[in-house]
Scaffold this motif. Structure first.
Motif, PDB file in Angstrom:
ATOM      1  N   ASP A   1       0.871  -1.170   0.000  1.00 50.96           N
ATOM      2  CA  ASP A   1       0.000   0.000   0.000  1.00 50.96           C
ATOM      3  C   ASP A   1       0.910   1.222   0.000  1.00 50.96           C
ATOM      4  O   ASP A   1       1.627   1.458   0.966  1.00 50.96           O
ATOM      5  N   GLY A   2       0.910   1.971  -1.096  1.00 50.48           N
ATOM      6  CA  GLY A   2       1.843   3.086  -1.153  1.00 50.48           C
ATOM      7  C   GLY A   2       1.521   4.073  -2.245  1.00 50.48           C
ATOM      8  O   GLY A   2       0.385   4.170  -2.728  1.00 50.48           O
ATOM      9  N   ARG A   3       2.567   4.816  -2.638  1.00 47.81           N
ATOM     10  CA  ARG A   3       2.413   5.892  -3.608  1.00 47.81           C
ATOM     11  C   ARG A   3       3.581   5.896  -4.580  1.00 47.81           C
ATOM     12  O   ARG A   3       4.674   5.410  -4.271  1.00 47.81           O
TER      13      ARG A   3
ATOM     14  N   GLU B   1       4.218   0.582   2.062  1.00 45.95           N
ATOM     15  CA  GLU B   1       4.283  -0.264   3.251  1.00 45.95           C
ATOM     16  C   GLU B   1       4.024  -1.702   2.824  1.00 45.95           C
ATOM     17  O   GLU B   1       3.048  -1.978   2.111  1.00 45.95           O
ATOM     18  N   TYR B   2       4.883  -2.588   3.255  1.00 40.76           N
ATOM     19  CA  TYR B   2       4.785  -4.003   2.921  1.00 40.76           C
ATOM     20  C   TYR B   2       4.351  -4.755   4.172  1.00 40.76           C
ATOM     21  O   TYR B   2       5.089  -4.842   5.154  1.00 40.76           O
ATOM     22  N   SER B   3       3.140  -5.276   4.171  1.00 44.13           N
ATOM     23  CA  SER B   3       2.590  -6.015   5.314  1.00 44.13           C
ATOM     24  C   SER B   3       2.655  -7.505   5.006  1.00 44.13           C
ATOM     25  O   SER B   3       2.068  -7.973   4.022  1.00 44.13           O
ATOM     26  N   PHE B   4       3.373  -8.263   5.845  1.00 44.05           N
ATOM     27  CA  PHE B   4       3.615  -9.668   5.528  1.00 44.05           C
ATOM     28  C   PHE B   4       3.713 -10.493   6.813  1.00 44.05           C
ATOM     29  O   PHE B   4       3.818  -9.955   7.930  1.00 44.05           O
ATOM     30  N   ASN B   5       3.687 -11.811   6.634  1.00 46.66           N
ATOM     31  CA  ASN B   5       3.845 -12.745   7.735  1.00 46.66           C
ATOM     32  C   ASN B   5       5.195 -13.456   7.604  1.00 46.66           C
ATOM     33  O   ASN B   5       5.545 -13.936   6.528  1.00 46.66           O
ATOM     34  N   ALA B   6       5.936 -13.501   8.688  1.00 48.78           N
ATOM     35  CA  ALA B   6       7.234 -14.172   8.696  1.00 48.78           C
ATOM     36  C   ALA B   6       7.487 -14.725  10.091  1.00 48.78           C
ATOM     37  O   ALA B   6       7.232 -14.056  11.098  1.00 48.78           O
ATOM     38  N   GLU B   7       7.961 -15.946  10.114  1.00 47.26           N
ATOM     39  CA  GLU B   7       8.281 -16.610  11.385  1.00 47.26           C
ATOM     40  C   GLU B   7       7.089 -16.601  12.335  1.00 47.26           C
ATOM     41  O   GLU B   7       7.221 -16.402  13.548  1.00 47.26           O
ATOM     42  N   GLY B   8       5.889 -16.750  11.779  1.00 49.83           N
ATOM     43  CA  GLY B   8       4.691 -16.877  12.605  1.00 49.83           C
ATOM     44  C   GLY B   8       4.123 -15.583  13.141  1.00 49.83           C
ATOM     45  O   GLY B   8       3.211 -15.603  13.969  1.00 49.83           O
ATOM     46  N   ARG B   9       4.635 -14.442  12.693  1.00 50.33           N
ATOM     47  CA  ARG B   9       4.073 -13.180  13.181  1.00 50.33           C
ATOM     48  C   ARG B   9       3.974 -12.169  12.040  1.00 50.33           C
ATOM     49  O   ARG B   9       4.681 -12.252  11.038  1.00 50.33           O
ATOM     50  N   SER B  10       3.074 -11.210  12.234  1.00 50.16           N
ATOM     51  CA  SER B  10       2.846 -10.184  11.215  1.00 50.16           C
ATOM     52  C   SER B  10       3.839  -9.048  11.377  1.00 50.16           C
ATOM     53  O   SER B  10       4.167  -8.652  12.504  1.00 50.16           O
ATOM     54  N   SER B  11       4.312  -8.530  10.266  1.00 47.56           N
ATOM     55  CA  SER B  11       5.275  -7.426  10.284  1.00 47.56           C
ATOM     56  C   SER B  11       4.922  -6.430   9.189  1.00 47.56           C
ATOM     57  O   SER B  11       4.258  -6.754   8.205  1.00 47.56           O
TER      58      SER B  11
ATOM     59  N   ARG C   1       6.984  -3.268   6.980  1.00 48.19           N
ATOM     60  CA  ARG C   1       8.200  -2.492   6.737  1.00 48.19           C
ATOM     61  C   ARG C   1       8.061  -1.698   5.444  1.00 48.19           C
ATOM     62  O   ARG C   1       7.278  -2.046   4.570  1.00 48.19           O
ATOM     63  N   GLU C   2       8.804  -0.613   5.388  1.00 45.40           N
ATOM     64  CA  GLU C   2       8.817   0.186   4.170  1.00 45.40           C
ATOM     65  C   GLU C   2       9.662  -0.494   3.104  1.00 45.40           C
ATOM     66  O   GLU C   2      10.714  -1.056   3.402  1.00 45.40           O
ATOM     67  N   VAL C   3       9.197  -0.423   1.874  1.00 46.90           N
ATOM     68  CA  VAL C   3       9.992  -0.868   0.728  1.00 46.90           C
ATOM     69  C   VAL C   3      10.013   0.262  -0.288  1.00 46.90           C
ATOM     70  O   VAL C   3       9.076   1.070  -0.361  1.00 46.90           O
ATOM     71  N   ILE C   4      11.083   0.329  -1.050  1.00 50.00           N
ATOM     72  CA  ILE C   4      11.216   1.374  -2.047  1.00 50.00           C
ATOM     73  C   ILE C   4      11.829   0.794  -3.314  1.00 50.00           C
ATOM     74  O   ILE C   4      12.742  -0.048  -3.246  1.00 50.00           O
ATOM     75  N   PHE C   5      11.317   1.207  -4.453  1.00 52.53           N
ATOM     76  CA  PHE C   5      11.803   0.732  -5.739  1.00 52.53           C
ATOM     77  C   PHE C   5      11.967   1.927  -6.684  1.00 52.53           C
ATOM     78  O   PHE C   5      11.144   2.846  -6.685  1.00 52.53           O
TER      79      PHE C   5
ATOM     80  N   GLU D   1       6.533   2.933  15.735  1.00 50.08           N
ATOM     81  CA  GLU D   1       5.154   2.495  15.988  1.00 50.08           C
ATOM     82  C   GLU D   1       4.918   1.089  15.470  1.00 50.08           C
ATOM     83  O   GLU D   1       3.887   0.784  14.848  1.00 50.08           O
ATOM     84  N   GLY D   2       5.899   0.214  15.672  1.00 47.68           N
ATOM     85  CA  GLY D   2       5.759  -1.179  15.283  1.00 47.68           C
ATOM     86  C   GLY D   2       6.047  -1.461  13.824  1.00 47.68           C
ATOM     87  O   GLY D   2       5.875  -2.591  13.365  1.00 47.68           O
ATOM     88  N   LYS D   3       6.502  -0.450  13.079  1.00 48.46           N
ATOM     89  CA  LYS D   3       6.836  -0.616  11.669  1.00 48.46           C
ATOM     90  C   LYS D   3       8.309  -0.332  11.450  1.00 48.46           C
ATOM     91  O   LYS D   3       8.892   0.521  12.129  1.00 48.46           O
ATOM     92  N   THR D   4       8.918  -1.039  10.504  1.00 45.80           N
ATOM     93  CA  THR D   4      10.298  -0.785  10.129  1.00 45.80           C
ATOM     94  C   THR D   4      10.305   0.222   8.988  1.00 45.80           C
ATOM     95  O   THR D   4       9.777  -0.046   7.901  1.00 45.80           O
ATOM     96  N   VAL D   5      10.878   1.405   9.244  1.00 50.77           N
ATOM     97  CA  VAL D   5      10.856   2.484   8.259  1.00 50.77           C
ATOM     98  C   VAL D   5      12.277   2.975   8.014  1.00 50.77           C
ATOM     99  O   VAL D   5      13.173   2.813   8.840  1.00 50.77           O
ATOM    100  N   PHE D   6      12.488   3.592   6.864  1.00 56.11           N
ATOM    101  CA  PHE D   6      13.796   4.151   6.544  1.00 56.11           C
ATOM    102  C   PHE D   6      14.071   5.375   7.404  1.00 56.11           C
ATOM    103  O   PHE D   6      13.183   6.198   7.641  1.00 56.11           O
TER     104      PHE D   6
END
Length: 234
Positions: free
Chosen positions: A163-165, A174-184, A186-190, A208-213
């Motif tokens: 979900d982004g611009r 923002e990339y919302s995903f499941n890894a190692e049994g929990r939701s995470s 993080r920001e992604v950029i291309f 606030e619980g998100k991994t951001v640059f």
């Protein structure tokens, strides 16, 4: 001239300027022979883009009097440099835009589907013998939704939603995903380069619980994973 009359004149001029600017918003397709699939899109926020993707990538636009100014980047001989293009607006009427180029050519464009209503679907992939990254995006104007999948050798696979611009040639989401049994999240950029997207990396923080640059200015795309445009699969 009386102050009140001057005030009314200024209001009238501003209204005309806004009307002229609003009238060029949209997707404009070149009406010349054998070039019906080329043109540019202008949105209300001053963001521009050229289609199809090529060596010239428009990013922003503005009106100065009768002149439409397009600003962006140009790729040539493996390097990227700033690029500015000026079109003098001759007329805008009945979804037809007639402009004059800097070298005196007269070009005609036709307004097609409004950029605010357009919904484009694209897919990109990076594949090796051991690694796969798949990016699926739906673009409506500058808004991006979709999904992203990583299957990297000796790393946990993950799949999630985007979900982004898009701003110019950069996709930030923002990339919302499941890894190692929990939701995470993080920001992604291309970074868009022709028919590819290159993933960027940089220092990050937890917010606030998100991994951001930490700072978007410190992101590098050197040696980033390059995803090439591919057919979308269901």
């Amino acid at each position: 001239m009386k102050p009140f009359a001057l005030f009314l004149l200024l209001i009238s001029l501003l209204a005309c300027q806004n009307k002229d600017k609003d009238s060029v918003v949209g997707k404009w397709t070149f009406s010349g022979e054998n070039q019906s699939d080329t043109g540019f899109t202008l949105d209300k926020e001053g963001i521009a883009s050229a289609f199809p993707a090529g060596d010239i990538d428009y990013q922003t636009w503005e009106m100065q009097g009768d002149n439409l100014l397009l600003h962006g980047r140009k790729q040539q001989n493996g390097s990227t440099s700033p690029y500015d293009h000026t079109l003098k607006v001759i007329s805008i009427k009945d979804n037809t835009l007639i402009v004059e180029t800097e070298d005196g050519q007269t070009l005609t464009y036709t307004k097609t589907l409004d950029s605010a209503q357009e919904n484009e679907e694209e897919c990109y992939a990076y594949m090796t013998a051991k690694d796969t990254v798949y990016l699926h995006i739906s673009r409506k104007n500058r808004n991006i939704t979709g999904d992203l999948t990583y299957k990297l050798y000796e790393k946990d696979s993950n799949h999630g939603s985007l979900d982004g611009r898009v701003k110019g040639d950069t996709l930030l989401a923002e990339y919302s995903f499941n890894a190692e049994g929990r939701s995470s999240v993080r920001e992604v950029i291309f970074l868009k380069k022709g028919d590819t997207y290159v993933e960027g990396f940089g220092p990050v923080n937890d917010k606030e619980g998100k991994t951001v640059f930490q700072d978007h200015k410190n992101i590098t795309f050197i040696n980033g994973i390059t995803l090439s445009k591919t057919n979308c699969t269901k």
